[in-house]
Write an enzyme that holds these catalytic residues in place. Structure first.
Site, PDB file in Angstrom:
ATOM      1  N   LEU A   1       1.748   7.620  -7.936  1.00 62.02           N
ATOM      2  CA  LEU A   1       2.191   6.314  -7.010  1.00 62.02           C
ATOM      3  C   LEU A   1       1.917   5.228  -7.544  1.00 62.02           C
ATOM      4  CD1 LEU A   1       1.266   8.222  -3.596  1.00 62.02           C
ATOM      5  CD2 LEU A   1       3.458   8.054  -4.946  1.00 62.02           C
TER       6      LEU A   1
ATOM      7  N   LEU B   1       0.831  -1.398  -0.030  1.00 63.62           N
ATOM      8  CA  LEU B   1       0.040   0.116  -0.142  1.00 63.62           C
ATOM      9  C   LEU B   1       1.057   1.362  -0.072  1.00 63.62           C
ATOM     10  CD1 LEU B   1      -2.720  -1.136   2.488  1.00 63.62           C
ATOM     11  CD2 LEU B   1      -2.745  -1.142   0.165  1.00 63.62           C
TER      12      LEU B   1
ATOM     13  N   GLN C   1      -9.148   0.682 -16.100  1.00 66.20           N
ATOM     14  CA  GLN C   1      -9.688  -0.160 -15.194  1.00 66.20           C
ATOM     15  C   GLN C   1     -10.855   0.256 -14.471  1.00 66.20           C
ATOM     16  OE1 GLN C   1      -7.369  -2.676 -12.144  1.00 66.20           O
ATOM     17  NE2 GLN C   1      -8.030  -1.127 -10.630  1.00 66.20           N
TER      18      GLN C   1
ATOM     19  N   GLY D   1      -1.592   6.596  -2.501  1.00 64.04           N
ATOM     20  CA  GLY D   1      -2.675   6.580  -3.250  1.00 64.04           C
ATOM     21  C   GLY D   1      -3.827   5.373  -2.822  1.00 64.04           C
ATOM     22  N   HIS D   2      -3.388   4.524  -2.388  1.00 67.15           N
ATOM     23  CA  HIS D   2      -4.378   3.275  -1.878  1.00 67.15           C
ATOM     24  C   HIS D   2      -4.826   3.848  -0.594  1.00 67.15           C
ATOM     25  CE1 HIS D   2      -1.557   0.131  -3.755  1.00 67.15           C
ATOM     26  NE2 HIS D   2      -2.661  -0.104  -4.160  1.00 67.15           N
TER      27      HIS D   2
HETATM   28  O1  PAF Z   1      -6.080  -1.939  -8.941  1.00 64.82           O
HETATM   29  C1  PAF Z   1      -5.689  -2.956  -8.487  1.00 64.82           C
HETATM   30  O2  PAF Z   1      -4.976  -3.012  -7.435  1.00 64.82           O
HETATM   31  C2  PAF Z   1      -6.118  -4.249  -9.054  1.00 64.82           C
HETATM   32  O3  PAF Z   1      -6.447  -4.378 -10.335  1.00 64.82           O
HETATM   33  C3  PAF Z   1      -7.506  -4.626  -8.135  1.00 64.82           C
HETATM   34  C4  PAF Z   1      -8.697  -3.836  -8.633  1.00 64.82           C
HETATM   35  C5  PAF Z   1      -7.519  -4.665  -6.664  1.00 64.82           C
HETATM   36  C6  PAF Z   1      -7.983  -6.098  -8.873  1.00 64.82           C
HETATM   37  O4  PAF Z   1      -7.092  -7.056  -8.508  1.00 64.82           O
END
Ligand code: PAF
Length: 294
Positions: free
Chosen positions: A185, A34, A154, A37-38
């Protein structure tokens, strides 16, 4: 007290009383390692939801055979230490053997949007993402799910999946977070040594230039972005495109609405090649400002 949950049945049991009480459940899907950003997604989930769940699963389905699945950075203790103070109720970290068991047959694939950009460069990657995100949505049944705009394609693809399959979740897109030097990041930034990081900075620099000089001429902007990145030392350009932010269709000619510039490139560092992606919004505002100012 934050709980570590390893399997779907336990997770559902843990969340059931909250759901019965009508509480809002938020999910932040991650692959761990992590960074800020997360954590910005987790803060948004904790602020907007009664119960925040963070999934940590290095998803084997979204890595190609020659990609960095085995080497992908993993540090579960550090991850949990970062999440604990943020008011996260549960970390869902399923075991790969159970969550993606051998013999599974079902893939969730979003057509069209996934064949270009990342899909063209990493065949099967986005199907791997949507398959696992669909499983996470089934396991957690969140009211809201938080994704970063760093993985712009995504986000668009997950929104399409949710729309097409009537998944009852609100997908919340959160702004891309940059380091002080401008690099977007990413968990993969740990691979970058000093020289590689300097080379990588050509990506945000070229995108900033594209946004600052955006005049609505999509082909000109794309060509200039490409030639800047192709000339940048230490970078191997994969793609540079200017697209419609909703359909991801490449834009040509003069564009009236917003556009998104997306780039991917490889940087050689510490005996490996690291693939980085980045993007920026191209707003019509800069062009129209002159129209409204005296
Ligand atoms: O963005 C990510 O970290 C991955 O693509 C996710 C959304 C957790 C799916 O594995």
């Amino acid at each position: 007290m934050m709980e570590l949950v390893r399997d779907v049945a336990t997770l559902r049991g843990r969340l059931a009383p909250h759901r019965r009480a009508g509480e809002r459940i938020g999910l932040v899907p991650t692959m761990g390692a992590l960074h800020d950003g997360h954590l910005s997604l987790v803060r948004a989930a904790a602020a907007e939801c009664d119960v925040a769940v963070v999934s940590v699963f290095v998803n084997p389905l979204q890595f190609g055979p020659s990609e960095d699945l085995a080497a992908y950075p993993r540090d579960p203790d550090r991850d949990r230490g970062l999440l604990e103070p943020l008011g996260v109720a549960a970390v869902f970290a399923p075991l790969a053997a159970e969550f993606t068991p051998p013999g599974r047959r079902t893939t969730v694939a979003v057509g069209g949007l996934t064949e270009r950009l990342e899909g063209a460069s990493r065949p099967g990657h986005l199907e791997g993402v949507t398959t696992i995100v669909a499983k996470l949505f089934n396991a957690v049944q969140p009211d809201r799910a938080y994704f970063g705009e760093k993985d712009f394609q995504q986000l668009v693809v997950v929104r399409a999946m949710v729309r097409d399959l009537d998944v009852p979740v609100m997908v919340v897109g959160c702004p891309l977070i940059r380091a002080a030097d401008g690099l977007a990041l990413s968990s993969r930034n740990v691979y970058l040594d000093g020289a590689a990081r300097r080379h990588a900075l050509a990506l945000p620099a070229a995108l900033r230039h594209t946004a600052a000089t955006w005049d609505g001429d999509a082909a000109r902007a794309r060509d200039e972005l490409r030639s800047r990145l192709a000339a940048a030392p230490g970078l191997l350009l994969d793609y540079a495109e200017v697209v419609d932010p909703e359909t991801l269709d490449p834009l040509e000619g003069i564009v009236a609405g917003p556009a998104q510039a997306l780039v991917a490139a490889r940087v050689a560092a510490a005996g490996r090649t690291t693939r980085l992606i980045d993007n920026i919004r191209l707003e019509p505002a800069a062009r129209t400002r002159g129209d409204v100012e005296p």
